[in-house]
Design an enzyme around this catalytic site. Structure first.
Site, PDB file in Angstrom:
ATOM      1  N   ASP A  29       0.856  -1.183   0.000  1.00 29.91           N
ATOM      2  CA  ASP A  29       0.000   0.000   0.000  1.00 29.91           C
ATOM      3  C   ASP A  29       0.901   1.245   0.000  1.00 29.91           C
ATOM      4  O   ASP A  29       1.735   1.407   0.887  1.00 29.91           O
ATOM      5  CB  ASP A  29      -0.861  -0.044   1.277  1.00 29.91           C
ATOM      6  CG  ASP A  29      -1.872   1.076   1.315  1.00 29.91           C
ATOM      7  OD1 ASP A  29      -1.937   1.848   0.352  1.00 29.91           O
ATOM      8  OD2 ASP A  29      -2.596   1.177   2.326  1.00 29.91           O
ATOM      9  N   ASP A  52      -3.060   2.359  -6.102  1.00 32.95           N
ATOM     10  CA  ASP A  52      -1.960   2.407  -5.129  1.00 32.95           C
ATOM     11  C   ASP A  52      -1.898   1.200  -4.199  1.00 32.95           C
ATOM     12  O   ASP A  52      -1.229   1.239  -3.193  1.00 32.95           O
ATOM     13  CB  ASP A  52      -2.042   3.698  -4.320  1.00 32.95           C
ATOM     14  CG  ASP A  52      -3.283   3.733  -3.449  1.00 32.95           C
ATOM     15  OD1 ASP A  52      -4.261   3.068  -3.800  1.00 32.95           O
ATOM     16  OD2 ASP A  52      -3.272   4.422  -2.426  1.00 32.95           O
ATOM     17  N   GLU A  53      -2.598   0.149  -4.538  1.00 34.77           N
ATOM     18  CA  GLU A  53      -2.583  -1.033  -3.673  1.00 34.77           C
ATOM     19  C   GLU A  53      -2.468  -2.288  -4.520  1.00 34.77           C
ATOM     20  O   GLU A  53      -3.061  -2.365  -5.593  1.00 34.77           O
ATOM     21  CB  GLU A  53      -3.908  -1.156  -2.910  1.00 34.77           C
ATOM     22  CG  GLU A  53      -4.056  -0.223  -1.749  1.00 34.77           C
ATOM     23  CD  GLU A  53      -5.425  -0.401  -1.116  1.00 34.77           C
ATOM     24  OE1 GLU A  53      -5.699  -1.486  -0.601  1.00 34.77           O
ATOM     25  OE2 GLU A  53      -6.207   0.546  -1.168  1.00 34.77           O
TER      26      GLU A  53
END
Lengths: 412, 87
Positions: A9, A111-112
């Site tokens: 993350d 973003d993960e």
């Protein structure tokens, strides 16, 4: 055989990517070290906080609140506009590093990512620290890595303490690390579930986990069972390669000025239809439910939808249906946000025609030709003449990029 | 060295192994005049991928106004732009 799942993350993703890009281009200020936000344009009324720096967090600035109220909390807040193309580049670079460690990677959002690291030769903790440090050194931003026996626990672990940390959350650690947390920290527990749970004296994840299974089922039904399982660390979905199949395609716009006439609203609808149409054709599918959503100047939101006899991908059909729905529900009040979405998608290889609805093959050919022109010469190479001098952009909606990334999803 | 991050005009050659060799560049100064600097020595070259944006970074050395000076040039692949990054 027990699994080892990583959840990677990015810490304040948009903001740190923006900060690193600026440093790379000679900026003397690191946005991550001062109160700063990535936010939409206030003039165009897209003014919400998309990401914030850790110093901005100290002023109690929240993601999703208006830029206006953020500025009131911290008058010398630095605000930068978003640039999605940069973020996609940064995200791709991160994934290409992850690809060197495991073939099983699921991009969960921009973003993960989840990564299956089961049965690997190297110890998982060494690998996690190596990945974290490589991303920091090579790409210049920091990540949190959560490690667990399944996706849920890995995701919970990566949320523990930020930034630039590796955390584990295995089954034997649940009681110590996860149960003391407030119940709203649990994945899938939103504000409504929180208040329901709080109403019956459940404030921590541990309290939820210790409830009787039948009791929670009789009270909250299936979603209750889901969060009860999560609270006990039970979850077993695969790390799926690629992204989740698309279930609907929609775009919306917050207009720079309130839309007050039907003619203007129709143009906005047409511009959004262009975008939705292009996207659905790009996916090689058709949709059979068109829905239109409106938000008035008091932020009240309402919507209508209609099922079509023939699934469509035609800009004209989407527009005509949207216009009809709009005319049915609009009562003349000023509007600030208009959206269209197309759902119940099916493949466009073949479909059942209807006797009652007109179908013209030429529509399809025209759309395809326009798409090709736009792809080759740019979005604005072919536009409808009604947009000339109208002040409304001829194609509206969303993030314009070739690849689409899933934004946050409620499904692991 | 101090960060200046100024755009420059560049002459360089590309070899057959994807190597980039800066030769000389022109920079416009604050007083409006231009200055041409020959890149006499490239000390190091490195590929930088910060935030996924690829740039070649060259540490170089030249005689400028009679002084031997070290400086850093950057070439951004996505835009084909050169900048004098540090001097």
């Amino acid at each position: 055989m027990s699994r080892i799942i990583f959840h990677i993350d990015v810490n304040s993703a948009y903001l740190s990517w923006e900060a690193v890009y600026r440093l790379q281009h000679g900026s003397q200020i690191d946005l991550r070290e001062i109160p700063s936000i990535v936010g939409g344009d206030q003039e165009k009324r897209h003014g919400i906080v998309l990401a914030k720096s850790i110093p901005a967090k100290k002023y109690n600035i929240l993601t999703g609140e208006s830029v206006h109220s953020a500025l009131q909390k911290c008058p010398n807040l630095v605000m930068v506009p978003p640039n999605y193309e940069r973020y996609v580049n940064a995200s791709n670079a991160m994934i290409s590093i992850l690809n060197q460690y495991s073939p099983h990677i699921q991009r969960y959002s921009i973003d993960e990512a989840f990564m299956d690291y089961s049965n690997m030769e190297n110890h998982f903790l060494d690998a996690a620290y190596e990945i974290k440090d490589r991303i920091k050194n090579e790409l210049g931003f920091t990540v949190n890595i959560g490690i667990g026996p399944n996706k849920l626990l890995a995701k919970m672990a990566s949320d523990f303490k930020k930034p630039d940390k590796v955390h584990t959350l295995f089954s034997y650690e649940i009681e110590e690390k996860m149960w003391p947390l407030p119940v709203e920290e649990l994945f899938m527990v939103g504000s409504r579930t929180k208040s329901k749970l709080n109403g019956r004296g459940i404030y921590t994840i541990g309290q939820l986990a210790k409830l009787d299974r039948d009791y929670i089922y009789s009270w909250l039904k299936k979603p209750g069972l889901l969060i009860w399982n999560y609270a006990n660390g039970i979850e077993n979905s695969e790390v799926k390669k690629g992204s989740v199949p698309v279930k609907s395609v929609g775009n919306s716009t917050t207009t720079a000025f309130d839309v007050e006439t039907a003619a203007e609203a129709h143009k906005v609808l047409l511009a959004i239809s262009e975008m939705v149409g292009m996207r659905i054709r790009d996916l090689n599918s058709c949709g059979s439910v068109v829905s239109v959503g409106l938000k008035n100047d008091h932020f009240f939101h309402y919507s209508h939808q209609k099922k079509l006899d023939i699934p469509t991908s035609s800009t004209n059909t989407i527009y005509k249906t949207a216009k009809m729905l709009f005319d049915e529900m609009w009562n003349g009040e000023p509007l600030r946000n208009i959206s269209i979405s197309l759902s119940e998608l099916s493949s466009n290889d073949f479909f059942q025609l209807s006797l009652l609805q007109k179908y013209d093959k030429r529509d399809e050919i025209l759309d395809r030709t326009i798409d090709k022109l736009r792809f080759k010469y740019g979005y604005n190479s072919v536009i409808r003449s009604c947009f000339l001098h109208s002040g409304i952009s001829p194609i509206i909606g969303g993030v314009m990029m070739e690849e689409e990334y899933p934004m946050m999803s409620s499904r692991l | 060295m101090k960060i200046v991050a100024k755009p420059i005009e560049m002459i360089c050659w590309f070899d057959t192994n994807q190597g980039i060799h800066p030769i000389r560049f022109r920079i416009s100064l604050d007083d409006g005049s231009n200055k041409v600097i020959n890149v006499e020595k490239v000390i190091t070259r490195e590929l930088e991928k910060l935030a996924g944006n690829t740039m070649w970074v060259f540490d170089c050395q030249s005689n400028i106004d009679g002084f031997k000076k070290q400086y850093q040039l950057k070439y951004e692949l996505s835009t084909c732009k050169w900048i004098l990054f540090k001097i």
